[in-house]
Write a protein that holds these residues in place. Structure first.
Motif, mmCIF file in Angstrom:
data_model
loop_
_atom_site.group_PDB
_atom_site.id
_atom_site.type_symbol
_atom_site.label_atom_id
_atom_site.label_comp_id
_atom_site.label_asym_id
_atom_site.label_seq_id
_atom_site.Cartn_x
_atom_site.Cartn_y
_atom_site.Cartn_z
ATOM 1 N N TRP A 1 -58.833 125.504 14.693
ATOM 2 C CA TRP A 1 -58.670 124.155 15.221
ATOM 3 C C TRP A 1 -57.965 123.218 14.247
ATOM 4 O O TRP A 1 -56.917 122.659 14.562
ATOM 5 N N ASN B 1 -59.246 129.896 26.127
ATOM 6 C CA ASN B 1 -59.437 129.316 24.794
ATOM 7 C C ASN B 1 -59.488 127.799 24.838
ATOM 8 O O ASN B 1 -60.118 127.178 23.994
ATOM 9 N N ILE C 1 -54.232 124.390 15.653
ATOM 10 C CA ILE C 1 -54.236 123.942 17.048
ATOM 11 C C ILE C 1 -54.109 122.428 17.168
ATOM 12 O O ILE C 1 -53.289 121.928 17.941
ATOM 13 N N LEU D 1 -62.388 125.533 23.201
ATOM 14 C CA LEU D 1 -62.125 124.378 22.336
ATOM 15 C C LEU D 1 -62.835 123.129 22.853
ATOM 16 O O LEU D 1 -63.275 122.301 22.062
ATOM 17 N N SER E 1 -61.448 130.316 17.837
ATOM 18 C CA SER E 1 -60.614 129.132 18.047
ATOM 19 C C SER E 1 -61.089 127.945 17.217
ATOM 20 O O SER E 1 -60.283 127.114 16.795
ATOM 21 N N THR F 1 -64.445 133.687 21.914
ATOM 22 C CA THR F 1 -63.242 132.872 21.834
ATOM 23 C C THR F 1 -63.517 131.571 21.087
ATOM 24 O O THR F 1 -62.708 131.118 20.283
ATOM 25 N N GLY G 1 -52.553 126.919 24.225
ATOM 26 C CA GLY G 1 -53.379 128.005 24.725
ATOM 27 C C GLY G 1 -53.426 128.098 26.226
ATOM 28 O O GLY G 1 -52.654 127.475 26.938
#
Length: 91
Positions: free
Chosen positions: A50, A69, A54, A73, A46, A42, A65
């Protein structure tokens, strides 16, 4: 495997109530969704998302999320912070 970094959980069964096939928003990407993944897996995907998706969405106040996840992060951000304090490059 719970809270493990590189050990994946057992695969989700197709008839599980939380299987992504039950959610219409995943209908076009079902073949790409893994049946299981570790926190390490993950974190790999992720971190790629980013900067492009995100971070901007989270700044706009959107949900970005779920627990797994977001934990990955958190690890990515810790790595970024570490690299900012120790800015050497390995080629």
């Amino acid at each position: 495997w719970r809270r493990s970094y590189d050990e994946a959980p057992p695969p989700i069964q197709d008839d599980h109530p939380y299987h992504p096939a039950r959610d219409p928003k995943y209908r076009l990407m079902l073949p790409k969704i893994p049946k299981f993944e570790s926190l390490y897996c993950t974190m790999k995907w992720s971190s790629v998302c980013w900067e492009d998706k995100i971070a901007p969405q989270s700044c706009d106040g959107k949900t970005v999320g779920h627990e797994h996840n977001l934990r990955s992060l958190h690890k990515v951000l810790l790595i970024y912070r570490y690299l900012m304090w120790f800015p050497w490059h390995v080629d």
